[in-house]
Design a protein around this motif. Structure first.
Motif, PDB file in Angstrom:
ATOM      1  N   ASP A   1     -18.102  24.505  79.702  1.00 51.28           N
ATOM      2  CA  ASP A   1     -17.060  23.653  80.264  1.00 51.28           C
ATOM      3  C   ASP A   1     -17.738  22.525  81.046  1.00 51.28           C
ATOM      4  N   ARG A   2     -17.715  21.304  80.521  1.00 49.06           N
ATOM      5  CA  ARG A   2     -18.439  20.179  81.100  1.00 49.06           C
ATOM      6  C   ARG A   2     -17.620  19.363  82.085  1.00 49.06           C
ATOM      7  N   LEU A   3     -16.306  19.462  81.999  1.00 51.27           N
ATOM      8  CA  LEU A   3     -15.462  18.573  82.787  1.00 51.27           C
ATOM      9  C   LEU A   3     -15.046  19.228  84.104  1.00 51.27           C
ATOM     10  N   ASN A   4     -15.982  19.259  85.038  1.00 51.65           N
ATOM     11  CA  ASN A   4     -15.738  19.765  86.374  1.00 51.65           C
ATOM     12  C   ASN A   4     -16.785  19.171  87.321  1.00 51.65           C
ATOM     13  N   ILE A   5     -16.520  19.211  88.589  1.00 50.98           N
ATOM     14  CA  ILE A   5     -17.371  18.546  89.570  1.00 50.98           C
ATOM     15  C   ILE A   5     -18.788  19.092  89.564  1.00 50.98           C
ATOM     16  N   ASN A   6     -18.932  20.409  89.565  1.00 53.78           N
ATOM     17  CA  ASN A   6     -20.270  20.996  89.614  1.00 53.78           C
ATOM     18  C   ASN A   6     -21.132  20.550  88.435  1.00 53.78           C
ATOM     19  N   TYR A   7     -20.554  20.546  87.237  1.00 51.86           N
ATOM     20  CA  TYR A   7     -21.322  20.153  86.047  1.00 51.86           C
ATOM     21  C   TYR A   7     -21.737  18.688  86.148  1.00 51.86           C
ATOM     22  N   SER A   8     -20.835  17.839  86.613  1.00 51.89           N
ATOM     23  CA  SER A   8     -21.145  16.415  86.730  1.00 51.89           C
ATOM     24  C   SER A   8     -22.249  16.169  87.755  1.00 51.89           C
ATOM     25  N   VAL A   9     -22.131  16.794  88.909  1.00 51.29           N
ATOM     26  CA  VAL A   9     -23.122  16.617  89.974  1.00 51.29           C
ATOM     27  C   VAL A   9     -24.500  17.078  89.512  1.00 51.29           C
ATOM     28  N   MET A  10     -24.545  18.280  88.933  1.00 47.51           N
ATOM     29  CA  MET A  10     -25.829  18.831  88.492  1.00 47.51           C
ATOM     30  C   MET A  10     -26.430  18.000  87.361  1.00 47.51           C
ATOM     31  N   SER A  11     -25.590  17.434  86.521  1.00 45.70           N
ATOM     32  CA  SER A  11     -26.083  16.604  85.419  1.00 45.70           C
ATOM     33  C   SER A  11     -26.767  15.350  85.954  1.00 45.70           C
ATOM     34  N   TYR A  12     -26.184  14.718  86.960  1.00 45.18           N
ATOM     35  CA  TYR A  12     -26.786  13.525  87.537  1.00 45.18           C
ATOM     36  C   TYR A  12     -28.058  13.854  88.307  1.00 45.18           C
ATOM     37  N   ILE A  13     -28.067  14.983  88.987  1.00 43.68           N
ATOM     38  CA  ILE A  13     -29.276  15.391  89.708  1.00 43.68           C
ATOM     39  C   ILE A  13     -30.413  15.657  88.730  1.00 43.68           C
ATOM     40  N   GLU A  14     -30.109  16.371  87.651  1.00 43.16           N
ATOM     41  CA  GLU A  14     -31.124  16.656  86.631  1.00 43.16           C
ATOM     42  C   GLU A  14     -31.608  15.387  85.947  1.00 43.16           C
ATOM     43  N   ALA A  15     -30.741  14.370  85.895  1.00 40.01           N
ATOM     44  CA  ALA A  15     -31.126  13.107  85.261  1.00 40.01           C
ATOM     45  C   ALA A  15     -31.984  12.235  86.173  1.00 40.01           C
ATOM     46  N   GLY A  16     -32.105  12.631  87.456  1.00 39.23           N
ATOM     47  CA  GLY A  16     -32.990  11.896  88.353  1.00 39.23           C
ATOM     48  C   GLY A  16     -32.339  11.222  89.533  1.00 39.23           C
ATOM     49  N   LEU A  17     -31.081  11.550  89.831  1.00 37.47           N
ATOM     50  CA  LEU A  17     -30.394  10.936  90.959  1.00 37.47           C
ATOM     51  C   LEU A  17     -30.595  11.779  92.222  1.00 37.47           C
ATOM     52  N   ASN A  18     -30.954  11.114  93.298  1.00 37.64           N
ATOM     53  CA  ASN A  18     -31.132  11.777  94.588  1.00 37.64           C
ATOM     54  C   ASN A  18     -29.795  12.365  95.044  1.00 37.64           C
ATOM     55  N   PRO A  19     -29.719  13.680  95.295  1.00 35.15           N
ATOM     56  CA  PRO A  19     -28.445  14.297  95.708  1.00 35.15           C
ATOM     57  C   PRO A  19     -27.830  13.627  96.929  1.00 35.15           C
ATOM     58  N   GLN A  20     -28.669  13.127  97.832  1.00 34.19           N
ATOM     59  CA  GLN A  20     -28.155  12.520  99.058  1.00 34.19           C
ATOM     60  C   GLN A  20     -27.511  11.161  98.813  1.00 34.19           C
ATOM     61  N   LYS A  21     -27.604  10.664  97.579  1.00 38.68           N
ATOM     62  CA  LYS A  21     -26.937   9.414  97.226  1.00 38.68           C
ATOM     63  C   LYS A  21     -25.625   9.649  96.489  1.00 38.68           C
ATOM     64  N   ILE A  22     -25.309  10.913  96.219  1.00 40.78           N
ATOM     65  CA  ILE A  22     -24.093  11.231  95.457  1.00 40.78           C
ATOM     66  C   ILE A  22     -22.887  11.360  96.381  1.00 40.78           C
ATOM     67  N   VAL A  23     -21.850  10.592  96.095  1.00 38.19           N
ATOM     68  CA  VAL A  23     -20.587  10.673  96.832  1.00 38.19           C
ATOM     69  C   VAL A  23     -19.508  11.138  95.864  1.00 38.19           C
ATOM     70  N   ILE A  24     -18.898  12.278  96.158  1.00 33.53           N
ATOM     71  CA  ILE A  24     -17.830  12.816  95.317  1.00 33.53           C
ATOM     72  C   ILE A  24     -16.516  12.124  95.675  1.00 33.53           C
ATOM     73  N   MET A  25     -15.881  11.522  94.685  1.00 31.75           N
ATOM     74  CA  MET A  25     -14.588  10.894  94.911  1.00 31.75           C
ATOM     75  C   MET A  25     -13.482  11.888  94.564  1.00 31.75           C
ATOM     76  N   GLY A  26     -12.745  12.336  95.576  1.00 30.09           N
ATOM     77  CA  GLY A  26     -11.633  13.245  95.346  1.00 30.09           C
ATOM     78  C   GLY A  26     -10.355  12.475  95.075  1.00 30.09           C
ATOM     79  N   SER A  27      -9.299  13.182  94.701  1.00 33.66           N
ATOM     80  CA  SER A  27      -8.026  12.526  94.399  1.00 33.66           C
ATOM     81  C   SER A  27      -6.899  13.183  95.171  1.00 33.66           C
TER      82      SER A  27
END
Length: 348
Positions: free
Chosen positions: A148-174
């Motif tokens: 299941d790819r369409l969820n916050i955890n999968y998206s966050v971990m995918s960007y971190i694994e791709a090389g994005l600094n976790p401290q630069k990630i801002v989760i936009m809620g609705s």
């Protein structure tokens, strides 16, 4: 708004975001195609931000190299951000990028390691994963399984694994909801449903719908989100939304993984009047209570007697000194009470 914040000592930064989900990808593609066009756009943006004394600039391009864009978009975006980064730093303003949350977007649209070098933060549009063709949760924190790819955890971990600094990630809620309405078809001993329409509702409208139509509400333990169901005759309704608890769990997640923070889309769809019984701005306050507990406070609604004043009519009268308060007038003669509640406006 900036002045009102400043008057009460709030040092919040105001940033301008260009683009958005309704902006055609091809527009950005053309604007960033050549060195001359990139410089022209950069000049306009920096000039606008400085003119209005804003604190930052956000690029919301959906999506480079997709939906009418060009193959070179992925590279041109990085070149543009690199040049813009130097200028924003010289002007002491922030630079951010808003991105999609489907992992396929990383491969097609975003050179994450390079982007990581030039932006202060990356906003993940993690507030809306809904499928317009079938009933799905709007913003699940976790998936139903590893696929299941369409969820916050999968998206966050995918960007971190791709090389994005976790401290630069801002989760936009609705703080809005989707209502799925389906028709039930009976064929012998079996039943099937066909989706008829999908409606977008504000958080408050969703809560009012639950109460008005007596929806059965449940909690999805696996995805950490609430939902509501209702069957009336041959019509089946399914409501997906966020509530205070689900928003707090998202904030807990951001804190646990030491992410850059959380955002909310959008404040005007929150229950700013406190009409649902959870206080004013319950979604925003849920985030603040976890990430900034020192800023959280409990609002108390107070009532006090005031002097008799001539009232021009029977009904409600806004206090000219305090627009967020109203007086209740009886028989057009006098004002008997003052409640510190939002004044009634045309939006109601």
């Amino acid at each position: 708004m900036k002045q009102r914040f400043s008057d009460v000592g709030d040092e919040a930064k105001f940033i301008i975001s260009i683009g958005g989900v309704v902006q055609k990808s091809s527009h950005f593609s053309k604007a960033l195609k050549t060195q001359e066009s990139r410089l022209a756009l950069s000049d306009e943006l920096i000039s606008f931000v400085n003119k209005h004394k804003l604190g930052g600039l956000d690029i919301a391009w959906f999506y480079p190299a997709q939906f009418g864009g060009a193959e070179s978009d992925r590279t041109n975006l990085v070149v543009f951000l690199r040049d813009l980064y130097l200028r924003t730093k010289a002007c002491a303003i922030t630079l951010s990028l808003t991105v999609g949350v489907d992992p396929k977007d990383i491969e097609l649209s975003y050179d994450v390691p390079q982007i990581n070098k030039y932006v202060d933060c990356v906003h993940l549009l993690a507030g809306d994963y809904h499928n317009p063709t079938s009933a799905t949760h709007i913003s699940p924190l976790y998936g139903q399984g590893p696929r299941d790819r369409l969820n916050i955890n999968y998206s966050v971990m995918s960007y971190i694994e791709a090389g994005l600094n976790p401290q630069k990630i801002v989760i936009m809620g609705s703080c809005y909801a989707y209502l799925y309405i389906s028709k039930i078809y009976k064929e012998g001993s079996t039943c099937s449903t066909k989706l008829r329409t999908v409606m977008r509702l504000s958080y408050l409208s969703g809560k009012e719908l639950i109460t008005r139509e007596s929806f059965h509400t449940s909690w999805d333990d696996m995805r950490h989100v609430p939902y509501g169901t209702l069957t009336q005759g041959m019509t089946k309704k399914w409501l997906t939304y966020n509530d205070v608890e689900s928003m707090k769990r998202k904030a807990d997640y951001a804190q646990h993984y030491q992410l850059g923070g959380m955002g909310l889309f959008s404040v005007d769809e929150d229950d700013y009047g406190g009409r649902a019984g959870c206080g004013r701005y319950p979604m925003l306050r849920a985030i603040v209570s976890v990430l900034y507990p020192e800023l959280d406070c409990t609002e108390e609604e107070t009532e006090e007697e005031i002097e008799t004043i001539i009232c021009p009519y029977t009904g409600y009268l806004t206090d000219p000194a305090e627009p967020e308060c109203y007086y209740m007038c009886e028989q057009g003669i006098r004002i008997i009470t003052c409640s510190c509640l939002p004044a009634f406006t045309s939006q109601y």
